[in-house]
Design a protein around this motif. Structure first.
Motif, mmCIF file in Angstrom:
data_model
loop_
_atom_site.group_PDB
_atom_site.id
_atom_site.type_symbol
_atom_site.label_atom_id
_atom_site.label_comp_id
_atom_site.label_asym_id
_atom_site.label_seq_id
_atom_site.Cartn_x
_atom_site.Cartn_y
_atom_site.Cartn_z
ATOM 1 N N SER A 43 0.841 -1.186 0.000
ATOM 2 C CA SER A 43 0.000 0.000 0.000
ATOM 3 C C SER A 43 0.883 1.246 0.000
ATOM 4 O O SER A 43 1.895 1.289 0.689
ATOM 5 N N ARG A 74 1.817 2.497 3.317
ATOM 6 C CA ARG A 74 2.770 1.713 4.117
ATOM 7 C C ARG A 74 3.996 1.391 3.265
ATOM 8 O O ARG A 74 4.382 0.242 3.106
ATOM 9 N N ARG A 75 4.562 2.427 2.727
ATOM 10 C CA ARG A 75 5.736 2.287 1.867
ATOM 11 C C ARG A 75 6.928 1.781 2.692
ATOM 12 O O ARG A 75 7.242 2.349 3.742
#
Length: 347
Positions: free
Chosen positions: A292, A295-296
């Motif tokens: 996502s 949520r790198r």
């Protein structure tokens, strides 16, 4: 990049961020590439890697809350045989007269969703004619003749009837071909094709690709082709940009990408292509999924899925390394300066 002869679009350190309530999404995070007249650049990568956002940035049509926050998009527009005008698209007002004169004329785009790209309130012919009359000196009769010519060119049967139909009365494949006709109607210098053959059967796909390549030869048109089909890439590309989570992780000519890929992500994509062999073999897949954007991962975005990941990969963001003049890779495996401190600590 390659030589600067016939450069049509010059993109440097392009960053497009989306400012949401959940946080900032770095959809494109430093893309650098060139597109040349008469050449095809293919952009490949999994869904969610930033390919379509990059394409939209070239036309200043990034949806809110997205914004170009950094970088240059320079269009080299030929004003005469000896005079070339430089226009920095990233500095133009998205709703201004200057960029509107470029959209549809100098740069056209075939959008990814043919079902929703055409207005249901106007006939197919009206929408194609509007683009022609807006960017040329054609009157209504001439624009209709040109629209009929383009509909016939993209293989639509009975164009004299289809031109007066509303989009909701056409199949997905017919709408896609109508979109292609609209994009090509003003002979653009650059055609951006965002998965243009998605809704078409295999035979029609081949016809559309052949049509685009023929028009490219006739008008010296540059093409930016976004696709997941590596078979199409091998057939039509001159250069290839492999994207992952907003970064171009590898860039080179098509021969090098297929025969000497260096980035682990490019290698994984090529290994996952189904092959016809004498014996049954299990198809290789890339483990995990594209994370996502909220949520790198820290460090290299690909390191949680990378088969060659090092401890350093979770800590340091890679930079672009020039392996040759026309081969760049965004990977710590080739960055000796980044690996040097880690080796010193280990010793």
């Amino acid at each position: 990049m390659a030589d600067n002869n016939n450069v049509l679009i010059h993109v440097r350190d392009l960053k497009v961020h989306f400012f949401t309530n959940e946080g900032v999404v770095r959809a494109v995070d430093g893309a650098t590439f060139d597109i040349h007249s008469g050449k095809t650049l293919c952009m490949v990568g999994e869904s969610g890697c930033g390919k379509s956002v990059t394409a939209r940035a070239l036309l200043q049509i990034v949806h809110r809350p997205g914004k170009i926050v950094n970088g240059d998009i320079v269009l080299y527009r030929k004003k005469s045989q000896d005079q070339i005008e430089e226009i920095n698209i990233s500095k133009l007002e998205p709703k201004g007269r200057a960029i509107r004169s470029i959209r549809g004329k100098e740069i056209s785009m075939i959008f990814q969703e043919p079902m929703t790209s055409l207005s249901p309130m106007y006939t197919v012919g009206n929408q194609i004619m509007e683009a022609i009359m807006l960017h040329t000196k054609a009157d209504k009769k001439q624009a209709r003749e040109r629209a009929l010519e383009m509909l016939e060119l993209v293989g639509i049967p009975r164009p004299q009837r289809i031109i007066d139909e509303y989009p909701f009365r056409l199949s997905g494949g017919m709408r896609q071909r109508a979109m292609i006709a609209m994009a090509l109607s003003c002979n653009p210098s650059l055609l951006i094709a965002d998965e243009p053959t998605t809704a078409l059967d295999v035979t029609t796909q081949a016809q559309i690709i052949d049509l685009m390549l023929d028009l490219q030869k006739d008008y010296d048109m540059g093409i930016m082709f976004i696709t997941h089909d590596l078979g199409v890439v091998a057939e039509i590309a001159d250069n290839v940009a492999v994207m992952y989570l907003g970064n171009i992780v590898e860039y080179s000519d098509v021969y090098t990408i297929f025969n000497n890929p260096q980035h682990p992500y490019t290698q994984s994509l090529l290994r996952s292509i189904p092959k016809v062999t004498a014996t049954r073999e299990k198809l290789e897949v890339i483990r995990g999924m594209v994370p996502s954007p909220f949520r790198r991962p820290s460090g290299c975005p690909f390191h949680p899925r990378c088969p060659k990941a090092m401890p350093l990969c979770s800590q340091v963001e890679p930079r672009t390394i020039n392996l040759t003049e026309n081969h760049q890779v965004h990977c710590l495996l080739f960055d000796e300066d980044a690996k040097k401190p880690a080796r010193e600590m280990a010793s």
